[in-house]
Each structure stands twice: as C-alpha cells, then as structure tokens.
Design a protein around this motif. Structure first.
Motif, PDB file in Angstrom:
ATOM      1  N   SER A  13      36.115 -33.039  45.747  1.00  0.00           N
ATOM      2  CA  SER A  13      35.780 -31.822  45.002  1.00  0.00           C
ATOM      3  C   SER A  13      34.523 -31.952  44.154  1.00  0.00           C
ATOM      4  O   SER A  13      34.056 -30.959  43.596  1.00  0.00           O
ATOM      5  CB  SER A  13      36.971 -31.426  44.113  1.00  0.00           C
ATOM      6  N   SER A  14      33.977 -33.164  44.018  1.00  0.00           N
ATOM      7  CA  SER A  14      32.732 -33.290  43.244  1.00  0.00           C
ATOM      8  C   SER A  14      32.035 -34.599  43.586  1.00  0.00           C
ATOM      9  O   SER A  14      32.595 -35.449  44.298  1.00  0.00           O
ATOM     10  CB  SER A  14      32.997 -33.203  41.727  1.00  0.00           C
ATOM     11  N   ILE A  16      30.289 -37.876  44.653  1.00  0.00           N
ATOM     12  CA  ILE A  16      30.104 -38.619  45.908  1.00  0.00           C
ATOM     13  C   ILE A  16      30.993 -38.060  47.021  1.00  0.00           C
ATOM     14  O   ILE A  16      30.564 -37.935  48.170  1.00  0.00           O
ATOM     15  CB  ILE A  16      30.391 -40.121  45.669  1.00  0.00           C
ATOM     16  N   ARG A  36      42.432 -32.477  43.416  1.00  0.00           N
ATOM     17  CA  ARG A  36      43.256 -31.524  42.678  1.00  0.00           C
ATOM     18  C   ARG A  36      42.575 -30.156  42.576  1.00  0.00           C
ATOM     19  O   ARG A  36      43.214 -29.130  42.642  1.00  0.00           O
ATOM     20  CB  ARG A  36      43.585 -32.093  41.301  1.00  0.00           C
ATOM     21  N   ARG A  37      41.259 -30.133  42.450  1.00  0.00           N
ATOM     22  CA  ARG A  37      40.543 -28.853  42.311  1.00  0.00           C
ATOM     23  C   ARG A  37      40.226 -28.293  43.707  1.00  0.00           C
ATOM     24  O   ARG A  37      39.105 -28.400  44.196  1.00  0.00           O
ATOM     25  CB  ARG A  37      39.269 -29.049  41.487  1.00  0.00           C
ATOM     26  N   ASP A  55      47.159 -34.724  44.634  1.00  0.00           N
ATOM     27  CA  ASP A  55      46.844 -35.838  43.735  1.00  0.00           C
ATOM     28  C   ASP A  55      47.043 -37.126  44.535  1.00  0.00           C
ATOM     29  O   ASP A  55      48.066 -37.275  45.235  1.00  0.00           O
ATOM     30  CB  ASP A  55      47.827 -35.770  42.545  1.00  0.00           C
ATOM     31  N   VAL A  56      46.114 -38.058  44.437  1.00  0.00           N
ATOM     32  CA  VAL A  56      46.267 -39.293  45.242  1.00  0.00           C
ATOM     33  C   VAL A  56      47.445 -40.155  44.770  1.00  0.00           C
ATOM     34  O   VAL A  56      47.818 -41.114  45.442  1.00  0.00           O
ATOM     35  CB  VAL A  56      44.976 -40.150  45.279  1.00  0.00           C
ATOM     36  N   ASN A  82      38.023 -42.327  48.104  1.00  0.00           N
ATOM     37  CA  ASN A  82      36.907 -42.187  47.164  1.00  0.00           C
ATOM     38  C   ASN A  82      37.353 -41.747  45.773  1.00  0.00           C
ATOM     39  O   ASN A  82      36.657 -42.029  44.793  1.00  0.00           O
ATOM     40  CB  ASN A  82      35.914 -41.172  47.768  1.00  0.00           C
ATOM     41  N   TYR A 147      37.925 -50.459  33.880  1.00  0.00           N
ATOM     42  CA  TYR A 147      37.315 -49.864  35.090  1.00  0.00           C
ATOM     43  C   TYR A 147      36.848 -50.979  36.030  1.00  0.00           C
ATOM     44  O   TYR A 147      37.118 -50.938  37.233  1.00  0.00           O
ATOM     45  CB  TYR A 147      36.150 -48.958  34.684  1.00  0.00           C
ATOM     46  N   LYS A 151      38.003 -51.881  39.920  1.00  0.00           N
ATOM     47  CA  LYS A 151      37.072 -51.953  41.055  1.00  0.00           C
ATOM     48  C   LYS A 151      37.043 -53.362  41.654  1.00  0.00           C
ATOM     49  O   LYS A 151      36.891 -53.503  42.871  1.00  0.00           O
ATOM     50  CB  LYS A 151      35.685 -51.472  40.629  1.00  0.00           C
ATOM     51  N   VAL A 180      25.176 -43.450  39.743  1.00  0.00           N
ATOM     52  CA  VAL A 180      25.005 -42.217  40.517  1.00  0.00           C
ATOM     53  C   VAL A 180      25.318 -41.044  39.587  1.00  0.00           C
ATOM     54  O   VAL A 180      26.313 -41.084  38.860  1.00  0.00           O
ATOM     55  CB  VAL A 180      25.978 -42.168  41.719  1.00  0.00           C
ATOM     56  N   THR A 182      27.038 -37.985  38.741  1.00  0.00           N
ATOM     57  CA  THR A 182      28.201 -37.209  39.192  1.00  0.00           C
ATOM     58  C   THR A 182      28.945 -36.746  37.933  1.00  0.00           C
ATOM     59  O   THR A 182      28.418 -36.855  36.825  1.00  0.00           O
ATOM     60  CB  THR A 182      29.165 -38.086  40.028  1.00  0.00           C
TER      61      THR A 182
HETATM   62  P1  NDP Z   1      33.397 -37.480  40.147  1.00  0.00           P
HETATM   63  O1  NDP Z   1      34.102 -37.424  38.848  1.00  0.00           O
HETATM   64  O2  NDP Z   1      32.302 -36.496  40.398  1.00  0.00           O
HETATM   65  O3  NDP Z   1      34.422 -37.393  41.353  1.00  0.00           O
HETATM   66  C1  NDP Z   1      35.703 -37.984  41.271  1.00  0.00           C
HETATM   67  C2  NDP Z   1      36.575 -37.337  42.336  1.00  0.00           C
HETATM   68  O4  NDP Z   1      37.853 -37.957  42.282  1.00  0.00           O
HETATM   69  C3  NDP Z   1      36.774 -35.863  42.112  1.00  0.00           C
HETATM   70  O5  NDP Z   1      36.669 -35.182  43.333  1.00  0.00           O
HETATM   71  C4  NDP Z   1      38.192 -35.767  41.576  1.00  0.00           C
HETATM   72  O6  NDP Z   1      38.804 -34.565  42.004  1.00  0.00           O
HETATM   73  C5  NDP Z   1      38.836 -36.942  42.270  1.00  0.00           C
HETATM   74  N1  NDP Z   1      40.047 -37.387  41.592  1.00  0.00           N
HETATM   75  C6  NDP Z   1      40.172 -37.911  40.359  1.00  0.00           C
HETATM   76  N2  NDP Z   1      41.455 -38.149  40.090  1.00  0.00           N
HETATM   77  C7  NDP Z   1      42.164 -37.759  41.180  1.00  0.00           C
HETATM   78  C8  NDP Z   1      43.535 -37.745  41.514  1.00  0.00           C
HETATM   79  N3  NDP Z   1      44.459 -38.190  40.666  1.00  0.00           N
HETATM   80  N4  NDP Z   1      43.897 -37.259  42.722  1.00  0.00           N
HETATM   81  C9  NDP Z   1      42.967 -36.797  43.587  1.00  0.00           C
HETATM   82  N5  NDP Z   1      41.652 -36.794  43.327  1.00  0.00           N
HETATM   83  C10 NDP Z   1      41.270 -37.267  42.138  1.00  0.00           C
HETATM   84  O7  NDP Z   1      32.838 -38.968  40.250  1.00  0.00           O
HETATM   85  P2  NDP Z   1      32.137 -39.795  41.442  1.00  0.00           P
HETATM   86  O8  NDP Z   1      31.769 -38.931  42.562  1.00  0.00           O
HETATM   87  O9  NDP Z   1      31.107 -40.635  40.795  1.00  0.00           O
HETATM   88  O10 NDP Z   1      33.334 -40.771  41.838  1.00  0.00           O
HETATM   89  C11 NDP Z   1      33.716 -41.011  43.180  1.00  0.00           C
HETATM   90  C12 NDP Z   1      34.017 -42.494  43.343  1.00  0.00           C
HETATM   91  O11 NDP Z   1      32.799 -43.228  43.217  1.00  0.00           O
HETATM   92  C13 NDP Z   1      34.966 -43.086  42.295  1.00  0.00           C
HETATM   93  O12 NDP Z   1      35.866 -43.970  42.928  1.00  0.00           O
HETATM   94  C14 NDP Z   1      34.028 -43.852  41.371  1.00  0.00           C
HETATM   95  O13 NDP Z   1      34.688 -44.889  40.722  1.00  0.00           O
HETATM   96  C15 NDP Z   1      33.006 -44.336  42.378  1.00  0.00           C
HETATM   97  N6  NDP Z   1      31.738 -44.778  41.819  1.00  0.00           N
HETATM   98  C16 NDP Z   1      30.925 -43.921  41.113  1.00  0.00           C
HETATM   99  C17 NDP Z   1      29.739 -44.359  40.556  1.00  0.00           C
HETATM  100  C18 NDP Z   1      28.850 -43.490  39.744  1.00  0.00           C
HETATM  101  O14 NDP Z   1      27.909 -44.003  39.104  1.00  0.00           O
HETATM  102  N7  NDP Z   1      29.045 -42.175  39.736  1.00  0.00           N
HETATM  103  C19 NDP Z   1      29.306 -45.762  40.735  1.00  0.00           C
HETATM  104  C20 NDP Z   1      30.212 -46.565  41.507  1.00  0.00           C
HETATM  105  C21 NDP Z   1      31.369 -46.080  42.030  1.00  0.00           C
HETATM  106  P3  NDP Z   1      39.812 -33.638  41.142  1.00  0.00           P
HETATM  107  O15 NDP Z   1      39.482 -33.835  39.698  1.00  0.00           O
HETATM  108  O16 NDP Z   1      39.508 -32.266  41.637  1.00  0.00           O
HETATM  109  O17 NDP Z   1      41.165 -34.110  41.533  1.00  0.00           O
END
Ligand code: NDP
Length: 241
Positions: A13-14, A16, A36-37, A55-56, A82, A147, A151, A180, A182
């Motif tokens: 949903s957002s 990566i 979730r969104r 929800d995962v 992800n 965190y 990881k 990144v 986000t």
């Molecule tokens: P965002 O916050 O933009 O995206 C996180 C995503 O995870 C959202 O789509 C959110 O969807 C989903 N999410 C969170 N909790 C749940 C849940 N309980 N069930 C289902 N979905 C869930 O962050 P990123 O895109 O940055 O994060 C994506 C991945 O990349 C993560 O694993 C992060 O740790 C990793 N990462 C990111 C980095 C960065 O610098 N941004 C660097 C290294 C790794 P929703 O809230 O709608 O459920």
C-alpha cells in the motif's frame, strides 16, 4: 511467450511495496497485493491485481487471500515479504509495545508469508521467496537497536532456509536497502531519530527512490530459476555506514 505466474506482495500500500507492485504490473504479472490500507492498493488500479485487506500477523487471513488468488491465477510462484515497521528511538526510553510490534510484523509477518508457500514450492520444486531485509540487517545504527535485531533475523532466517531448500530448486533471496524515501519513518519514530534520518539523507544528496528497489526485486526474480541472486545490498552511493 510463457505465461506469467502469480506474485504475492505484502505491504503493497505504500513505499517499496507499492513501487514493486507497479513494476511487476508493468511487467505483466498477476498479483495478490496485501496490506491493511486496501483502498491505497485499489487506487493504483493495476491490471490482474487482487487487493485484500490483510494484516501479515493474521495467518488465516493471509491463507484465505492466497487460496482465493491461486484459484484465479494458479499457484504462487513468488512471494515478496515486504511489510515492515520501523520505530526508532533511544532504547532506554522506548515502549516495549513498540519493540513487540517490530518483532511481530518484521519477523512473524515474514515467517507467515514463508510458511504459507514453502512446502508447496518444495513439493513442486520451483518458486521464489523474496524477503525485505535492510542494511540494518547487516550492521547496527544509533536509535535502530530493535529494528536492526528484526532485520538481522530476516537475513539469518532467509539464508538458513535458503540452504535447506536449495536442493529443491526453491530460491530465497534477501533484498537489503539502505535509505529510501517512504512512509517508514512516519509510524512512531521518536522525533529526534526521525529528524536525524532526514538530516543525514539530505546531507548525502537524498535517499533512494523506491522505484530503484522495485527494479532490483524484479531483476532478481526474473533471473532464471537456476540463478539465485541471494542477497542485494542497495544504498545511496553517498551513504557511508
Ligand atoms: P512504508 O511504511 O512506506 O511501507 C510499509 C508497508 O508495510 C505498508 O504498505 C504497510 O501497509 C505495510 N504494513 C505494515 N504493517 C503491516 C501489517 N501488520 N500487515 C500488513 N502490512 C503491513 O515503508 P517502506 O516501503 O520503506 O517499507 C517496506 C519494507 O522495506 C519494510 O520491511 C522496511 O523495513 C524495508 N526497508 C525500508 C527502508 C527505507 O529506508 N525505507 C530501508 C531498508 C528496508 P498498511 O499500513 O496499509 O498495512
């Protein structure tokens, strides 16, 4: 042309996950998108994409959505685990509930995704599981302790299961991004930790665009099944640690 097989993306949903969904859609894959969104995923209006509010941490909810998508598109050929959360701060002042949330989503969420496809992939002797690690799964950073712990766990679990199913022609890959842009910083980080991240990103000329990670995921998956891009660490060139 060979028919494209089903790809599941969690956290689509957002950030990566969203960029990855767009990249795989452009490449013609049918997808199951989970987060979730759900409205954010539906708003992308991607072709051949089933969007489900899951929800995962809800193993049965994930199972139901995967069964439904497989009924439409055939077996899952790739899952991209992800979804993740990052709640950074001074460990002496952090709320154990926030620690629990990171442990749950970042580790248990990934394990749920693995569990739901692994035995079937081993049986069929094909399939790819891509887990979103991090540079924070390779080294430690101030304010990132738990965190980083989650990881490091993702990296270790991925590598260990990779070894165990290598003989079954199933791939487990870790993509480990650095900084990144986000929404990751916007879900509970302490303000000073959040600002520190943003200041450092600015200092190095900016964090990465999520599209660069999406391309890396797509490239890694599209390599032939006998080629395993085991781990990719992808960071802004200017990022020192
Ligand atoms: P965002 O916050 O933009 O995206 C996180 C995503 O995870 C959202 O789509 C959110 O969807 C989903 N999410 C969170 N909790 C749940 C849940 N309980 N069930 C289902 N979905 C869930 O962050 P990123 O895109 O940055 O994060 C994506 C991945 O990349 C993560 O694993 C992060 O740790 C990793 N990462 C990111 C980095 C960065 O610098 N941004 C660097 C290294 C790794 P929703 O809230 O709608 O459920």
């Amino acid at each position: 042309m060979e028919e494209k097989k089903l790809v599941v993306i969690t956290g689509a949903s957002s950030g990566i996950g969203e960029a990855t969904a767009r990249a795989f859609a452009a490449a013609g894959y049918p997808m199951l998108l989970l987060a979730r969104r759900v409205e954010r995923m539906e708003a992308m209006q991607l072709p051949d994409a089933i969007c489900r509010q899951v929800d995962v941490l809800d193993l049965e909810g994930m199972r139901k959505a995967i069964t439904e998508a497989e009924g439409q598109y055939g077996k899952v050929d790739c899952i991209i685990n992800n979804a993740g959360v990052m709640i950074n701060g001074d460990p002496a002042g952090q709320d154990p509930e926030d620690w629990q949330r990171m442990l749950d989503v970042n580790i248990r969420g990934v394990l749920n995704g693995i569990h739901l496809v692994l035995s079937d992939m081993v049986e069929r002797k094909t399939g790819t599981i891509i887990n979103m690690g991090s540079i924070a799964g390779r080294k430690t950073f101030a304010n990132h302790s738990v965190y980083c712990g989650t990881k490091f766990a993702v990296h270790a679990i991925t590598e260990n299961i990779r070894e165990e199913v290598a003989g079954s022609n199933v791939r487990l890959l870790t993509i480990a991004p650095g900084m990144v842009y986000t929404e990751l910083l916007d879900n509970g980080c302490e303000e000073s930790a959040r600002q520190g991240w943003l200041d450092y990103a600015e200092q190095i000329g900016g964090a990465l665009d999520p599209k660069s990670i999406a391309q890396t995921v797509l490239f890694s998956y599209q390599m032939p099944q006998e080629v395993s891009v085991r781990e990719v660490v992808i960071c802004p060139t200017g990022q020192e640690p």
